[in-house]
Structure formats: C-alpha cells, structure tokens
Design an enzyme around this catalytic site. Structure first.
Site, mmCIF file in Angstrom:
data_model
loop_
_atom_site.group_PDB
_atom_site.id
_atom_site.type_symbol
_atom_site.label_atom_id
_atom_site.label_comp_id
_atom_site.label_asym_id
_atom_site.label_seq_id
_atom_site.Cartn_x
_atom_site.Cartn_y
_atom_site.Cartn_z
ATOM 1 N N ASP A 138 86.465 31.649 75.855
ATOM 2 C CA ASP A 138 86.999 33.018 75.584
ATOM 3 C C ASP A 138 87.725 33.768 76.821
ATOM 4 O OD1 ASP A 138 85.610 32.284 73.270
ATOM 5 O OD2 ASP A 138 84.057 33.685 73.548
ATOM 6 N N THR A 148 82.353 23.076 71.772
ATOM 7 C CA THR A 148 82.796 22.143 72.741
ATOM 8 C C THR A 148 83.091 22.368 74.025
ATOM 9 O OG1 THR A 148 85.101 22.278 72.055
ATOM 10 C CG2 THR A 148 83.920 20.501 71.058
ATOM 11 N N GLU A 162 85.315 23.917 68.438
ATOM 12 C CA GLU A 162 84.217 24.833 68.465
ATOM 13 C C GLU A 162 82.856 24.262 69.039
ATOM 14 O OE1 GLU A 162 84.817 28.024 68.369
ATOM 15 O OE2 GLU A 162 85.473 28.150 66.530
ATOM 16 N N GLY A 178 83.609 37.563 65.888
ATOM 17 C CA GLY A 178 83.813 36.057 66.339
ATOM 18 C C GLY A 178 85.484 36.035 66.906
ATOM 19 N N SER A 188 85.957 37.335 69.848
ATOM 20 C CA SER A 188 85.618 37.488 71.252
ATOM 21 C C SER A 188 86.136 38.868 72.132
ATOM 22 C CB SER A 188 86.474 36.397 72.181
ATOM 23 O OG SER A 188 86.011 36.030 73.459
ATOM 24 N N SER A 189 85.498 39.894 71.216
ATOM 25 C CA SER A 189 85.590 41.197 71.910
ATOM 26 C C SER A 189 85.009 41.299 73.240
ATOM 27 C CB SER A 189 85.054 42.199 71.065
ATOM 28 O OG SER A 189 83.503 41.912 70.960
HETATM 29 C C1 GLA Z 1 81.578 31.818 71.736
HETATM 30 C C2 GLA Z 1 81.481 31.578 73.158
HETATM 31 C C3 GLA Z 1 82.433 30.420 73.412
HETATM 32 C C4 GLA Z 1 82.393 29.186 72.598
HETATM 33 C C5 GLA Z 1 82.181 29.698 71.106
HETATM 34 C C6 GLA Z 1 81.984 28.465 70.037
HETATM 35 O O1 GLA Z 1 82.707 32.417 71.327
HETATM 36 O O2 GLA Z 1 81.873 32.482 73.852
HETATM 37 O O3 GLA Z 1 82.220 29.998 74.876
HETATM 38 O O4 GLA Z 1 81.306 28.298 72.880
HETATM 39 O O5 GLA Z 1 81.456 30.661 70.769
HETATM 40 O O6 GLA Z 1 83.013 27.513 70.243
#
Ligand code: GLA
Length: 391
Positions: free
Chosen positions: A170, A34, A32, A122, A124-125
């Site tokens: 994502d 990273t 995360e 969280g 990733s919509s």
């Molecule tokens: C969001 C961002 C990703 C990533 C995460 C944290 O989801 O879109 O690119 O940086 O946070 O790991």
C-alpha cells in the site's frame, strides 16, 4: 478547493501553510496477502487522495486538524507513542516517531489534513495518510529520502503505531503510482515495472463496491494470517524452498503431512496467487481482459476458501459477477473482512450491474453498498508554497 483549505489553515493556526503534500489510496488488481510473504502484487493508485498542509512551528508541539473528523489534537514531539484506542493521531505521531528514530531532527508543526479516500474501505486510506504526512514533513524539514525509504517508513509507522503488521504494497503504490498504469512489484527484491491499464480502449471500467462493513477484527485476523503463513513457510523451507516465490505446489504436497491444515491452506493460496499475478501481467500485456477477469475470480475463490479473509458481503460481488455476462471478473481487495470488492465490467453495463448489486444486497439485508468509479491516478506529490500559501 485548495483555496478553501488555505483559509481554514490560516484561521486555525494564524499562519500560512508552507507545503502541500498529497498521496493516493489504491486498488489492487491482483496479488492479495502476498506482499508480506515476499511475493508479487499488482496494485494501481486511485484518484482519491489524502492531502496535508503543513507549516513549521517555533516550538516542539504538533498541532493537527483532521477536517474529515472535525477534530483537532496536539502533542509534544518529546512524548510520542500510540494511543490506547486506535485514533487518527496515531498516524501523525507514528510518522514523527519513525523520522526521529532515523536520526532526523524535527521541529513543531501545524498540520491540516483532509481527503476523499474512504476510511476502512480496503482502499488503503492509512497508507495515503502515512505517505502524505511523510512527504509533507520531509519536504518541510529538507529531509531527502529515496522513495523506497519513504514507503518503508510509512510501513514502519503502521506496524508500530497502528499495530498492523502490514506488507509494503500500500505504501509502495502510494509513493510510486502512475496514471493509468498498474505496478507489478516483487515484494522481496522491490524490483518493479509499470503496465498500462488500457481499460477505456477495451470499453471496460473497474467498479468499486464498498460493502460499508468495517471490521474492527481486521488487525488481529491480519496478524494471525501472517503468523500462519510464516509457520507454513518454515516447513516449506525444510523442503528446499528459499521463500514463497520459489515454493511449488509439489513441495507443498510433499510437506503436507508435516503441517496443520490451516497453514497448508494459507500456503496454497500464496503459491497460487503469486502465479496468478504473473499470469495477469502476461494477459495485461496483450490487453486480454477476459483472462485478467478469470484470474480475478480465481483469486477471490482462493481468498474465500484458503486464506479465509472474505465475508458474505464481499462474496455477493463475486457471485453476482459470475452470473453477469458483462462482468469479466470480480474479487475482494485489500486485507478483507469487509471493505471493498472490485468488478471488471463493460462500461455500458455499469448501471445494470449496480442495480443488480443493490437489489441483491437489499434481499440479503446487507448494508446498502456505495459504488465508486475509480480512475487510476498518480502517486504522492509535494509542493512548497510561497509566503502567501500559493503554489
Ligand atoms: C492490507 C495491507 C497490505 C496487504 C493487503 C492484503 O492492505 O496493508 O500490505 O497485505 O492488506 O493484500
């Protein structure tokens, strides 16, 4: 289900859809914050997806309908730009804009968008929306792009139209996800490998605990973390590191006097988290879920204490997991500041864990969480439809 949306499309636009595209949200097993630091990540696509029906229009207008919001919007392709207030149409405009910036000529579009990836959870919509739109629009206008490029354009739209300077994780997993597999990605080289997630065989599930907390601060805090991590890397480079992947804790210690306390902590998280991703992959290869779980707990501690992106609601899942014998590991996922946490638990203990979590949330007067059983699903797809809108 598609039938019902074909009818809605016809009712709205008096034409049939020509393409159906869809793209998944994701969980991240580990790695995360990273990705934008050139490190490693281990996400998996989930069964929840965003869908798009699209058809060409003979003019320069985009008419879009977001079923989940019950909202419609129109704009001209000649005047694309983000709205002053964050709005779902920013993503649609953003995707059209990045394709045009690449030199592709788009015509007008009718779009119907719907899906079941929860917003701001969280999971990733936004990437699911970006990638499904990209697959729909490129498919419709015969634009042939390599999948990495699709992921990059989704990220560019997020940077320029949503104002979040996100990494590539994502969008990449939304494009490349595979059923029952986690994807180990080197975010610097974009080399990647799939690893099976043999959860069922091990009698385990990944439970998603959605805190229901949606933080508007997330974008500015996210961009701030990026700057802090960058500041620490500049110092580490003077110590001989080419990037975070080659930086070591020893280098960090010897550079400690030359950086502020905050960038130091950010860098410590990134260096350790990169190591944990590799250790998790090694454990997954052996189906050693006890070790995987241990790394999840450690990841959360580091995100809470060093990267400082957790919240009280997310910490609750970690704390519960620590006290619950049938929980192997738990941690927050995604950017943080709210959203969701995952718990790796024995399938037989699911109800007991949920009950304990609900009770704990009630006692702390946190919003009532929503639990989601996650299945690891496929990446994005697009299918051209016939004149009647059939597959
Ligand atoms: C969001 C961002 C990703 C990533 C995460 C944290 O989801 O879109 O690119 O940086 O946070 O790991």
């Amino acid at each position: 289900m598609l039938e019902q949306h074909i009818q809605s499309f016809q009712g709205l636009f008096h034409s049939t859809p020509q393409i159906h595209a869809s793209a998944p949200g994701r969980i991240n097993i580990i790695g995360e914050h990273t990705d934008y630091n050139g490190g490693y990540v281990l996400p998996a696509a989930i069964h929840l997806r965003t869908h798009v029906f699209a058809a060409r229009r003979p003019d320069d207008f985009v008419h879009a309908r977001a079923e989940n919001f019950g909202e419609s919007a129109s704009f001209s392709l000649k005047s694309l730009g983000p709205s002053p207030k964050h709005h779902w149409t920013d993503y649609v405009q953003g995707i059209c804009a990045v394709l045009r910036e690449e030199g592709f000529r788009l015509g007008g579009l009718n779009l119907l968008i719907w899906g079941d990836v929860p917003l701001g959870a969280g999971l990733s919509s936004s990437a699911a929306l970006e990638i499904s739109l990209l697959r729909a629009v490129t498919g419709l206008f015969d634009i042939c792009l390599p999948p990495e490029k699709i992921a990059r354009l989704g990220q560019k739209a997020e940077h320029e139209f949503a104002g979040v300077k996100c990494g590539l994780m994502d969008q990449f997993i939304s494009v490349f996800g595979r059923k029952n597999q986690a994807l180990f990605l080197d975010c610097e080289t974009l080399a990647f490998e799939y690893y099976p997630l043999n959860l069922e065989k091990a009698g385990l599930i990944i439970l998603v605990y959605d805190t229901q907390v949606r933080r508007t601060l997330a974008a500015s805090e996210y961009n701030k973390r990026r700057r802090e991590a960058g500041a620490a890397l500049d110092v580490l480079k003077a110590e001989g590191a080419a990037g975070y992947k080659t930086a070591t804790l020893e280098m960090l210690e010897s550079a400690r006097g030359k950086m502020e306390a905050v960038p130091y902590k950010r860098a410590r998280h990134i260096i350790r988290e990169d190591e944990r991703v590799k250790q998790t992959v090694a454990a997954l290869k052996k189906d050693d879920f006890l070790s995987v779980g241990r790394y999840l707990f450690q990841s959360h501690e580091s995100l809470r204490d060093d990267y400082e992106v957790s919240s009280a609601e997310l910490d609750l899942v970690y704390d519960l997991g620590r006290d619950f014998p049938d929980c192997y590991g738990a941690r927050m996922v995604g950017a943080g500041f709210g959203g969701s946490a995952i718990a790796l638990i024995k399938a037989s203990a699911e109800d007991a864990f949920k009950e304990k979590a609900l009770e704990a949330a009630r006692q702390k007067r946190f919003p009532q969480p929503v639990f989601r059983d996650i299945f690891v699903g496929e990446g994005a797809s697009a299918v051209l439809l016939d004149q009647k809108g059939r597959l």
